[in-house]
Every structure is written in C-alpha cells, then in structure tokens.
Design a protein around this motif. Sequence first.
Motif, PDB file in Angstrom:
ATOM      1  N   LEU A  33       0.844  -1.192   0.000  1.00  7.36           N
ATOM      2  CA  LEU A  33       0.000   0.000   0.000  1.00  7.36           C
ATOM      3  C   LEU A  33       0.879   1.242   0.000  1.00  7.36           C
ATOM      4  O   LEU A  33       1.739   1.389   0.879  1.00  7.36           O
ATOM      5  CB  LEU A  33      -0.898   0.020   1.243  1.00  7.36           C
ATOM      6  CG  LEU A  33      -1.931  -1.091   1.345  1.00  7.36           C
ATOM      7  CD1 LEU A  33      -2.643  -1.015   2.696  1.00  7.36           C
ATOM      8  CD2 LEU A  33      -2.927  -0.990   0.217  1.00  7.36           C
ATOM      9  N   PRO A  34       0.701   2.154  -0.967  1.00 11.31           N
ATOM     10  CA  PRO A  34       1.540   3.360  -1.020  1.00 11.31           C
ATOM     11  C   PRO A  34       0.884   4.542  -0.308  1.00 11.31           C
ATOM     12  O   PRO A  34      -0.333   4.685  -0.298  1.00 11.31           O
ATOM     13  CB  PRO A  34       1.626   3.646  -2.515  1.00 11.31           C
ATOM     14  CG  PRO A  34       0.315   3.165  -3.048  1.00 11.31           C
ATOM     15  CD  PRO A  34      -0.082   1.981  -2.187  1.00 11.31           C
ATOM     16  N   LEU A  35       1.725   5.362   0.280  1.00  9.09           N
ATOM     17  CA  LEU A  35       1.296   6.640   0.837  1.00  9.09           C
ATOM     18  C   LEU A  35       2.299   7.676   0.363  1.00  9.09           C
ATOM     19  O   LEU A  35       3.494   7.589   0.689  1.00  9.09           O
ATOM     20  CB  LEU A  35       1.258   6.598   2.365  1.00  9.09           C
ATOM     21  CG  LEU A  35       0.968   7.928   3.058  1.00  9.09           C
ATOM     22  CD1 LEU A  35      -0.417   8.437   2.701  1.00  9.09           C
ATOM     23  CD2 LEU A  35       1.122   7.789   4.554  1.00  9.09           C
ATOM     24  N   VAL A  36       1.858   8.634  -0.437  1.00 10.95           N
ATOM     25  CA  VAL A  36       2.734   9.664  -0.981  1.00 10.95           C
ATOM     26  C   VAL A  36       2.819  10.800   0.019  1.00 10.95           C
ATOM     27  O   VAL A  36       1.803  11.260   0.539  1.00 10.95           O
ATOM     28  CB  VAL A  36       2.200  10.190  -2.328  1.00 10.95           C
ATOM     29  CG1 VAL A  36       3.082  11.295  -2.873  1.00 10.95           C
ATOM     30  CG2 VAL A  36       2.087   9.055  -3.329  1.00 10.95           C
ATOM     31  N   LEU A  43       9.778  14.524  -2.530  1.00  7.83           N
ATOM     32  CA  LEU A  43       8.723  13.524  -2.623  1.00  7.83           C
ATOM     33  C   LEU A  43       9.191  12.196  -2.032  1.00  7.83           C
ATOM     34  O   LEU A  43      10.254  11.685  -2.390  1.00  7.83           O
ATOM     35  CB  LEU A  43       8.329  13.341  -4.091  1.00  7.83           C
ATOM     36  CG  LEU A  43       7.056  12.568  -4.375  1.00  7.83           C
ATOM     37  CD1 LEU A  43       5.841  13.267  -3.765  1.00  7.83           C
ATOM     38  CD2 LEU A  43       6.863  12.428  -5.871  1.00  7.83           C
ATOM     39  N   HIS A  44       8.397  11.657  -1.103  1.00 10.69           N
ATOM     40  CA  HIS A  44       8.646  10.357  -0.492  1.00 10.69           C
ATOM     41  C   HIS A  44       7.421   9.479  -0.707  1.00 10.69           C
ATOM     42  O   HIS A  44       6.304   9.982  -0.781  1.00 10.69           O
ATOM     43  CB  HIS A  44       8.858  10.478   1.021  1.00 10.69           C
ATOM     44  CG  HIS A  44      10.136  11.120   1.408  1.00 10.69           C
ATOM     45  ND1 HIS A  44      10.275  12.487   1.495  1.00 10.69           N
ATOM     46  CD2 HIS A  44      11.332  10.596   1.730  1.00 10.69           C
ATOM     47  CE1 HIS A  44      11.513  12.775   1.875  1.00 10.69           C
ATOM     48  NE2 HIS A  44      12.171  11.634   2.016  1.00 10.69           N
ATOM     49  N   VAL A  45       7.643   8.175  -0.758  1.00 10.55           N
ATOM     50  CA  VAL A  45       6.552   7.212  -0.820  1.00 10.55           C
ATOM     51  C   VAL A  45       6.795   6.182   0.266  1.00 10.55           C
ATOM     52  O   VAL A  45       7.877   5.593   0.345  1.00 10.55           O
ATOM     53  CB  VAL A  45       6.473   6.508  -2.191  1.00 10.55           C
ATOM     54  CG1 VAL A  45       5.374   5.461  -2.193  1.00 10.55           C
ATOM     55  CG2 VAL A  45       6.249   7.509  -3.288  1.00 10.55           C
ATOM     56  N   LEU A  64      -2.409  13.519  -6.256  1.00  8.56           N
ATOM     57  CA  LEU A  64      -0.965  13.421  -6.027  1.00  8.56           C
ATOM     58  C   LEU A  64      -0.516  11.973  -6.167  1.00  8.56           C
ATOM     59  O   LEU A  64       0.473  11.677  -6.813  1.00  8.56           O
ATOM     60  CB  LEU A  64      -0.594  13.960  -4.638  1.00  8.56           C
ATOM     61  CG  LEU A  64       0.888  13.918  -4.264  1.00  8.56           C
ATOM     62  CD1 LEU A  64       1.713  14.732  -5.267  1.00  8.56           C
ATOM     63  CD2 LEU A  64       1.102  14.428  -2.864  1.00  8.56           C
ATOM     64  N   THR A  65      -1.277  11.041  -5.603  1.00 11.41           N
ATOM     65  CA  THR A  65      -0.920   9.630  -5.687  1.00 11.41           C
ATOM     66  C   THR A  65      -0.957   9.152  -7.130  1.00 11.41           C
ATOM     67  O   THR A  65      -0.028   8.502  -7.600  1.00 11.41           O
ATOM     68  CB  THR A  65      -1.882   8.779  -4.838  1.00 11.41           C
ATOM     69  OG1 THR A  65      -1.794   9.223  -3.487  1.00 11.41           O
ATOM     70  CG2 THR A  65      -1.537   7.326  -4.904  1.00 11.41           C
ATOM     71  N   VAL A 104      10.442   3.036   2.736  1.00  9.66           N
ATOM     72  CA  VAL A 104      10.265   4.443   2.361  1.00  9.66           C
ATOM     73  C   VAL A 104      11.224   4.732   1.230  1.00  9.66           C
ATOM     74  O   VAL A 104      12.430   4.483   1.349  1.00  9.66           O
ATOM     75  CB  VAL A 104      10.501   5.391   3.557  1.00  9.66           C
ATOM     76  CG1 VAL A 104      10.453   6.841   3.103  1.00  9.66           C
ATOM     77  CG2 VAL A 104       9.471   5.141   4.650  1.00  9.66           C
ATOM     78  N   LEU A 105      10.687   5.274   0.125  1.00  9.77           N
ATOM     79  CA  LEU A 105      11.486   5.648  -1.034  1.00  9.77           C
ATOM     80  C   LEU A 105      11.459   7.176  -1.174  1.00  9.77           C
ATOM     81  O   LEU A 105      10.456   7.802  -0.901  1.00  9.77           O
ATOM     82  CB  LEU A 105      10.917   5.016  -2.307  1.00  9.77           C
ATOM     83  CG  LEU A 105      10.753   3.505  -2.315  1.00  9.77           C
ATOM     84  CD1 LEU A 105      10.160   3.054  -3.633  1.00  9.77           C
ATOM     85  CD2 LEU A 105      12.059   2.809  -2.046  1.00  9.77           C
TER      86      LEU A 105
END
Length: 111
Positions: A33-36, A43-45, A64-65, A104-105
């Motif tokens: 599950l991603p959270l931007v 920008l982090h994901v 944004l997502t 976290v990216l």
Amino acid sequence: MAQLPSKVHLYSHPICLRRRPSVYEDENDGTWLPLVMETGGVLHVRLRQEDIPSGDIPLTTSPLTLCAMPLMWTLHLGSQYLYCRCRFWRVVHHIKENGVEEMVLQLIEDA
C-alpha cells in the motif's frame, strides 16, 4: 531466553514493484500500500506490505498519488529503484516490524 527484536532492518528489497489500482505488487505477488508524502519539497513514498484480497483493495482518488506514482519500479544498484523515465528513487529505509514490511522511497531529483 532472549527475545527476538520486533524491528529488523532489511537489505534485500523487492526486485520490481508494479502498480495496480491503489497498490503495488512485487515479483512474489505481495501487495504494498503506497502513501505519498511531500516534505520540504522532497517527494517520499511509504510502502507497507499488506496481504489484501484483490476485492478488498480500496480505490485511491488522490491526484498526487495517481500523478506522481510510477507504473513500475525496478531495483537498480542495490538500494535504488529506477523508474522508466530515468528517474531514481532511493530506499531511505526498509524494515520489518512485528511481521509487517515497510519501505520508504525518496525521489532523487538530480539523477
């Protein structure tokens, strides 16, 4: 008897993450599950691995997502993901806590 740590740092990352509606899937069909998040213009994901049946995946409507997220990330250079437009995302951290993986990216603008 010694208790195992509940938080473990991982250094082996998924080889690829393919976008599906509202989630990413890795090469083993694990769902993430991603959270931007945008912090100070960076920008982090945050990706959290969750076992979710496909019928139970909520649809994300955040602009944004949908706009910022790549269709697929491919692991490159061990701790970076390459997006097809030659953009790199750095693995900030990848942990497993209480059996749940989180990664976290961070988008690298100068790559």
